[in-house]
Design a protein around this motif. Structure first.
Motif, PDB file in Angstrom:
ATOM      1  N   ASP A 184       1.066  -1.127  -0.174  1.00 51.01           N
ATOM      2  CA  ASP A 184      -0.081   0.051   0.225  1.00 51.01           C
ATOM      3  C   ASP A 184       0.887   1.362  -0.059  1.00 51.01           C
ATOM      4  OD1 ASP A 184      -0.118  -1.614   2.223  1.00 51.01           O
ATOM      5  OD2 ASP A 184      -0.580  -0.085   3.524  1.00 51.01           O
ATOM      6  N   PHE A 185       2.093   1.144  -0.441  1.00 55.86           N
ATOM      7  CA  PHE A 185       3.151   2.548  -0.417  1.00 55.86           C
ATOM      8  C   PHE A 185       2.450   3.460  -1.323  1.00 55.86           C
ATOM      9  CE2 PHE A 185       7.473   2.539   1.044  1.00 55.86           C
ATOM     10  CZ  PHE A 185       7.161   2.438   2.385  1.00 55.86           C
ATOM     11  N   GLU A 186       1.872   2.853  -2.446  1.00 56.08           N
ATOM     12  CA  GLU A 186       1.384   3.687  -3.550  1.00 56.08           C
ATOM     13  C   GLU A 186       0.218   4.746  -2.872  1.00 56.08           C
ATOM     14  OE1 GLU A 186       2.728   4.664  -6.522  1.00 56.08           O
ATOM     15  OE2 GLU A 186       4.259   3.368  -5.830  1.00 56.08           O
ATOM     16  N   ALA A 187      -0.611   3.958  -2.381  1.00 54.50           N
ATOM     17  CA  ALA A 187      -1.811   4.395  -1.675  1.00 54.50           C
ATOM     18  C   ALA A 187      -1.473   5.535  -0.728  1.00 54.50           C
ATOM     19  CB  ALA A 187      -2.790   3.535  -1.172  1.00 54.50           C
ATOM     20  N   LEU A 188      -0.466   5.088   0.173  1.00 51.12           N
ATOM     21  CA  LEU A 188      -0.044   6.135   1.212  1.00 51.12           C
ATOM     22  C   LEU A 188       0.721   7.260   0.545  1.00 51.12           C
ATOM     23  CD1 LEU A 188       0.372   6.286   4.184  1.00 51.12           C
ATOM     24  CD2 LEU A 188       2.378   4.926   4.112  1.00 51.12           C
ATOM     25  N   LYS A 189       1.396   7.078  -0.405  1.00 47.81           N
ATOM     26  CA  LYS A 189       2.369   8.175  -1.202  1.00 47.81           C
ATOM     27  C   LYS A 189       1.283   9.246  -1.555  1.00 47.81           C
ATOM     28  CE  LYS A 189       5.098   7.200  -4.397  1.00 47.81           C
ATOM     29  NZ  LYS A 189       5.649   6.709  -5.350  1.00 47.81           N
ATOM     30  N   ALA A 190       0.161   8.658  -2.178  1.00 45.95           N
ATOM     31  CA  ALA A 190      -0.885   9.477  -2.784  1.00 45.95           C
ATOM     32  C   ALA A 190      -1.625  10.311  -1.535  1.00 45.95           C
ATOM     33  CB  ALA A 190      -1.943   8.711  -3.527  1.00 45.95           C
ATOM     34  N   ASP A 191      -2.166   9.564  -0.734  1.00 46.03           N
ATOM     35  CA  ASP A 191      -2.860  10.316   0.577  1.00 46.03           C
ATOM     36  C   ASP A 191      -1.835  11.265   1.104  1.00 46.03           C
ATOM     37  OD1 ASP A 191      -5.056   8.359   0.344  1.00 46.03           O
ATOM     38  OD2 ASP A 191      -4.155   7.218   2.069  1.00 46.03           O
ATOM     39  N   LEU A 192      -0.543  10.895   1.341  1.00 49.03           N
ATOM     40  CA  LEU A 192       0.184  11.932   2.087  1.00 49.03           C
ATOM     41  C   LEU A 192       0.941  12.842   1.249  1.00 49.03           C
ATOM     42  CD1 LEU A 192       1.737   9.467   4.250  1.00 49.03           C
ATOM     43  CD2 LEU A 192      -0.176  10.850   5.188  1.00 49.03           C
ATOM     44  N   GLY A 193       0.992  12.627  -0.274  1.00 49.69           N
ATOM     45  CA  GLY A 193       1.832  13.556  -0.930  1.00 49.69           C
ATOM     46  C   GLY A 193       3.192  13.359  -0.714  1.00 49.69           C
ATOM     47  N   ALA A 194       3.344  12.067  -0.141  1.00 49.51           N
ATOM     48  CA  ALA A 194       5.065  11.619   0.134  1.00 49.51           C
ATOM     49  C   ALA A 194       5.646  11.297  -0.885  1.00 49.51           C
ATOM     50  CB  ALA A 194       4.815  10.395   0.936  1.00 49.51           C
ATOM     51  N   ILE A 195       6.962  11.241  -0.794  1.00 51.35           N
ATOM     52  CA  ILE A 195       8.002  10.631  -1.887  1.00 51.35           C
ATOM     53  C   ILE A 195       8.554   9.465  -1.026  1.00 51.35           C
ATOM     54  CG2 ILE A 195      10.262  11.433  -2.544  1.00 51.35           C
ATOM     55  CD1 ILE A 195       9.579  14.329  -2.613  1.00 51.35           C
ATOM     56  N   TYR A 196       8.742   8.541  -1.995  1.00 48.62           N
ATOM     57  CA  TYR A 196       9.366   7.377  -1.784  1.00 48.62           C
ATOM     58  C   TYR A 196      10.831   7.126  -2.213  1.00 48.62           C
ATOM     59  CZ  TYR A 196      10.508   2.291  -1.689  1.00 48.62           C
ATOM     60  OH  TYR A 196      11.099   1.084  -1.504  1.00 48.62           O
ATOM     61  N   MET A 197      11.570   6.914  -1.176  1.00 49.01           N
ATOM     62  CA  MET A 197      13.170   6.474  -1.490  1.00 49.01           C
ATOM     63  C   MET A 197      13.393   5.171  -0.750  1.00 49.01           C
ATOM     64  SD  MET A 197      15.760   9.658  -0.370  1.00 49.01           S
ATOM     65  CE  MET A 197      15.815   9.177   1.239  1.00 49.01           C
ATOM     66  N   SER A 198      14.001   4.147  -1.672  1.00 48.54           N
ATOM     67  CA  SER A 198      14.531   2.952  -1.486  1.00 48.54           C
ATOM     68  C   SER A 198      15.669   2.900  -0.792  1.00 48.54           C
ATOM     69  CB  SER A 198      14.239   1.995  -2.662  1.00 48.54           C
ATOM     70  OG  SER A 198      15.176   2.215  -3.643  1.00 48.54           O
ATOM     71  N   LYS A 199      15.938   1.923   0.227  1.00 54.20           N
ATOM     72  CA  LYS A 199      16.904   1.966   0.839  1.00 54.20           C
ATOM     73  C   LYS A 199      17.727   0.847  -0.041  1.00 54.20           C
ATOM     74  CE  LYS A 199      15.052   2.210   5.457  1.00 54.20           C
ATOM     75  NZ  LYS A 199      14.671   1.496   6.676  1.00 54.20           N
TER      76      LYS A 199
END
Length: 167
Positions: free
Chosen positions: A120-135
């Motif tokens: 659910d990262f995609e949904a969370l990113k959209a909800d929060l306007g967040a940016i994803y960075m992989s480790k």
């Protein structure tokens, strides 16, 4: 108890400067940025906070936490411009904390990190306007994202000021 980068740091929300750390109209910069790093891997959490300090964030305004309980307390008591976070131990709880914080602090930049893709990262990113960075991620990648955020916030502030002065 919330862990801090330096011995002389004060608990989140108990510093002499509660709020955004900026005077109205003051441009956002690393010198007045408030950063929270949250990761259940203490080395990563501490690394992000130390980098923020190295880039000019005041020591009292760069903190890190390593558990869901510390994260909840920090979000409840602190005011942050940037949150760099893994989903910690209880992913559902972390998501709930982030959604509640973002609702109250819509301008906060949330950077989600993980060493695997959560469904659910995609949904969370959209909800929060967040940016994803992989480790793993580099300090340069993190700084570039924060630099863009600072530029965008200052541009938005300048546009608002210009619009407010129109006759």
């Amino acid at each position: 108890e919330i862990l801090f980068v330096t011995e002389n740091a004060v608990p989140v929300g108990q510093s002499a400067d509660v709020g955004t750390g900026r005077i109205a109209g003051e441009k956002l910069s690393y010198a007045n940025l408030r950063v929270l790093s949250a990761d259940d891997d203490e080395h990563i959490a501490k690394f992000c906070a130390r980098k923020a300090i190295a880039w000019g964030v005041p020591e009292d305004d760069a903190s890190y936490v390593t558990s869901d309980l510390e994260f909840e307390r920090a979000l409840r008591e602190g005011q942050f411009d940037v949150i760099v976070t893994d989903l910690l131990v209880d992913k559902v709880l972390t998501q709930r904390f982030l959604r509640a914080y973002k609702e109250l602090n819509p301008d906060c930049l949330i950077i989600l990190t993980s060493d695997f893709l959560v469904e659910d990262f995609e949904a969370l990113k959209a909800d929060l306007g967040a940016i994803y960075m992989s480790k793993p991620f580099s300090p340069e990648e993190l700084k570039a994202i924060i630099d863009r955020y600072i530029e965008e916030m200052n541009s938005r502030e300048a546009s608002s000021a210009e619009g407010g002065n129109a006759v």
